[in-house]
Design a protein around this motif. Sequence first.
Motif, PDB file in Angstrom:
ATOM      1  N   THR A   1       0.831  -1.185   0.000  1.00 66.39           N
ATOM      2  CA  THR A   1       0.000   0.000   0.000  1.00 66.39           C
ATOM      3  C   THR A   1       0.873   1.246   0.000  1.00 66.39           C
ATOM      4  O   THR A   1       2.069   1.194   0.292  1.00 66.39           O
ATOM      5  N   THR A   2       0.252   2.395  -0.266  1.00 63.55           N
ATOM      6  CA  THR A   2       1.003   3.652  -0.282  1.00 63.55           C
ATOM      7  C   THR A   2       1.621   3.946   1.080  1.00 63.55           C
ATOM      8  O   THR A   2       2.795   4.318   1.182  1.00 63.55           O
ATOM      9  N   GLN A   3       0.825   3.788   2.151  1.00 63.95           N
ATOM     10  CA  GLN A   3       1.348   4.086   3.485  1.00 63.95           C
ATOM     11  C   GLN A   3       2.489   3.140   3.854  1.00 63.95           C
ATOM     12  O   GLN A   3       3.447   3.549   4.525  1.00 63.95           O
ATOM     13  N   GLY A   4       2.393   1.904   3.421  1.00 65.71           N
ATOM     14  CA  GLY A   4       3.480   0.966   3.689  1.00 65.71           C
ATOM     15  C   GLY A   4       4.762   1.373   2.994  1.00 65.71           C
ATOM     16  O   GLY A   4       5.861   1.279   3.564  1.00 65.71           O
ATOM     17  N   MET A   5       4.659   1.846   1.769  1.00 63.25           N
ATOM     18  CA  MET A   5       5.837   2.318   1.041  1.00 63.25           C
ATOM     19  C   MET A   5       6.433   3.543   1.718  1.00 63.25           C
ATOM     20  O   MET A   5       7.660   3.691   1.796  1.00 63.25           O
ATOM     21  N   ILE A   6       5.559   4.432   2.203  1.00 58.92           N
ATOM     22  CA  ILE A   6       6.041   5.634   2.890  1.00 58.92           C
ATOM     23  C   ILE A   6       6.811   5.249   4.148  1.00 58.92           C
ATOM     24  O   ILE A   6       7.904   5.769   4.420  1.00 58.92           O
ATOM     25  N   ARG A   7       6.261   4.325   4.929  1.00 54.36           N
ATOM     26  CA  ARG A   7       6.943   3.894   6.165  1.00 54.36           C
ATOM     27  C   ARG A   7       8.283   3.249   5.862  1.00 54.36           C
ATOM     28  O   ARG A   7       9.280   3.465   6.572  1.00 54.36           O
ATOM     29  N   LEU A   8       8.315   2.440   4.802  1.00 55.18           N
ATOM     30  CA  LEU A   8       9.567   1.776   4.423  1.00 55.18           C
ATOM     31  C   LEU A   8      10.621   2.801   4.021  1.00 55.18           C
ATOM     32  O   LEU A   8      11.787   2.707   4.433  1.00 55.18           O
ATOM     33  N   ALA A   9      10.215   3.792   3.238  1.00 58.78           N
ATOM     34  CA  ALA A   9      11.165   4.818   2.802  1.00 58.78           C
ATOM     35  C   ALA A   9      11.677   5.632   3.985  1.00 58.78           C
ATOM     36  O   ALA A   9      12.886   5.874   4.118  1.00 58.78           O
ATOM     37  N   LYS A  10      10.759   6.048   4.868  1.00 59.36           N
ATOM     38  CA  LYS A  10      11.174   6.855   6.012  1.00 59.36           C
ATOM     39  C   LYS A  10      12.088   6.058   6.946  1.00 59.36           C
ATOM     40  O   LYS A  10      13.016   6.600   7.540  1.00 59.36           O
ATOM     41  N   GLY A  11      11.804   4.767   7.065  1.00 60.05           N
ATOM     42  CA  GLY A  11      12.640   3.928   7.906  1.00 60.05           C
ATOM     43  C   GLY A  11      14.065   3.818   7.395  1.00 60.05           C
ATOM     44  O   GLY A  11      14.993   3.535   8.161  1.00 60.05           O
ATOM     45  N   ARG A  12      14.245   4.045   6.112  1.00 67.09           N
ATOM     46  CA  ARG A  12      15.584   3.984   5.522  1.00 67.09           C
ATOM     47  C   ARG A  12      16.166   5.380   5.288  1.00 67.09           C
ATOM     48  O   ARG A  12      17.185   5.526   4.609  1.00 67.09           O
ATOM     49  N   GLY A  13      15.468   6.394   5.792  1.00 68.76           N
ATOM     50  CA  GLY A  13      15.969   7.753   5.648  1.00 68.76           C
ATOM     51  C   GLY A  13      15.820   8.340   4.270  1.00 68.76           C
ATOM     52  O   GLY A  13      16.540   9.275   3.895  1.00 68.76           O
ATOM     53  N   VAL A  14      14.889   7.798   3.489  1.00 69.83           N
ATOM     54  CA  VAL A  14      14.670   8.290   2.125  1.00 69.83           C
ATOM     55  C   VAL A  14      13.580   9.355   2.139  1.00 69.83           C
ATOM     56  O   VAL A  14      12.483   9.109   2.655  1.00 69.83           O
ATOM     57  N   PRO A  15      13.835  10.545   1.589  1.00 67.73           N
ATOM     58  CA  PRO A  15      12.792  11.570   1.534  1.00 67.73           C
ATOM     59  C   PRO A  15      11.599  11.091   0.706  1.00 67.73           C
ATOM     60  O   PRO A  15      11.758  10.374  -0.283  1.00 67.73           O
ATOM     61  N   VAL A  16      10.420  11.492   1.118  1.00 65.32           N
ATOM     62  CA  VAL A  16       9.185  11.068   0.451  1.00 65.32           C
ATOM     63  C   VAL A  16       8.506  12.283  -0.185  1.00 65.32           C
ATOM     64  O   VAL A  16       8.220  13.270   0.482  1.00 65.32           O
ATOM     65  N   VAL A  17       8.264  12.189  -1.491  1.00 69.83           N
ATOM     66  CA  VAL A  17       7.516  13.204  -2.228  1.00 69.83           C
ATOM     67  C   VAL A  17       6.197  12.574  -2.667  1.00 69.83           C
ATOM     68  O   VAL A  17       6.196  11.542  -3.341  1.00 69.83           O
ATOM     69  N   PHE A  18       5.098  13.178  -2.279  1.00 69.64           N
ATOM     70  CA  PHE A  18       3.753  12.649  -2.568  1.00 69.64           C
ATOM     71  C   PHE A  18       3.136  13.507  -3.673  1.00 69.64           C
ATOM     72  O   PHE A  18       2.859  14.678  -3.476  1.00 69.64           O
ATOM     73  N   MET A  19       2.931  12.908  -4.856  1.00 68.61           N
ATOM     74  CA  MET A  19       2.289  13.610  -5.969  1.00 68.61           C
ATOM     75  C   MET A  19       0.783  13.401  -5.879  1.00 68.61           C
ATOM     76  O   MET A  19       0.309  12.266  -5.965  1.00 68.61           O
ATOM     77  N   ILE A  20       0.033  14.481  -5.678  1.00 70.98           N
ATOM     78  CA  ILE A  20      -1.422  14.402  -5.502  1.00 70.98           C
ATOM     79  C   ILE A  20      -2.083  14.701  -6.841  1.00 70.98           C
ATOM     80  O   ILE A  20      -1.953  15.804  -7.377  1.00 70.98           O
ATOM     81  N   HIS A  21      -2.809  13.721  -7.375  1.00 67.28           N
ATOM     82  CA  HIS A  21      -3.397  13.862  -8.705  1.00 67.28           C
ATOM     83  C   HIS A  21      -4.874  14.247  -8.679  1.00 67.28           C
ATOM     84  O   HIS A  21      -5.456  14.511  -9.739  1.00 67.28           O
ATOM     85  N   ASN A  22      -5.497  14.235  -7.505  1.00 68.70           N
ATOM     86  CA  ASN A  22      -6.939  14.493  -7.461  1.00 68.70           C
ATOM     87  C   ASN A  22      -7.276  15.264  -6.188  1.00 68.70           C
ATOM     88  O   ASN A  22      -6.389  15.746  -5.482  1.00 68.70           O
ATOM     89  N   PHE A  23      -8.565  15.358  -5.903  1.00 70.20           N
ATOM     90  CA  PHE A  23      -9.021  16.104  -4.730  1.00 70.20           C
ATOM     91  C   PHE A  23      -9.707  15.169  -3.736  1.00 70.20           C
ATOM     92  O   PHE A  23     -10.646  15.543  -3.054  1.00 70.20           O
TER      93      PHE A  23
END
Length: 223
Positions: A1-23
């Motif tokens: 899931t998206t949140q799982g990917m975010i947690r994995l990236a943050k856990g490895r110190g990788v900056p997270v950029v979230f592209m919002i395509h809708n409202f």
Amino acid sequence: TTQGMIRLAKGRGVPVVFMIHNFGYSTPQSFLNVDYCVVASEFARQHYRNRVGIACQTLPYPVDWDRVRVGEHTPRFVTFVNPCLEKGVYAFARIADELGRRRPDIPLLVVESRGTRDTLAACGIDPDAHGNIQFMPHTTDCRQFWSVTKIALLPSLWWENQPLVAIEAMINGIPVIGSDRGGTPETLGKSGFALPLPERMTQASQLLPTAEEVEPWGETVIR
């Protein structure tokens, strides 16, 4: 899931950029572990700042001009892409009927996608009544319809972030007549017309506007 990917990236110190395509986001919780949020339009940036309370950066969508730009352009049609509810199929049905009644010599092209000929016919106005509408099956090569388009219609009823249909048309020098909702007016700038549709018409409604309500659309096409 998206949140799982975010947690994995943050856990490895990788900056997270979230592209919002809708409202579709109404609370800031989805962005708690995000370093940057990016949207495609100033309209979307202001929406998420004022309605959700998050700060976004604006970065327009990249477009591959070689995939979009046509070679030989023989403009004939007023073109409507994807005749579905949110794209304004009910508004188009009335506009097409009025143009067929007043100017049947102006040919209209409907490009099928999620919305089809049946979707248009279900609006309650016979698309064959005036003989002014042609249909093109769904295609992944947008040059097939832009090569024969003279005017692009974009009567969207939802909030477009940055409508790619409008951008593709303008790349090919095609004027766009779009609704005044969402990021469409911003995208068009001075390269098209942003016209109103009745507020009672939403992306979920199945309501035909009156002839008077779409008169500015027909007048602009004719002009």
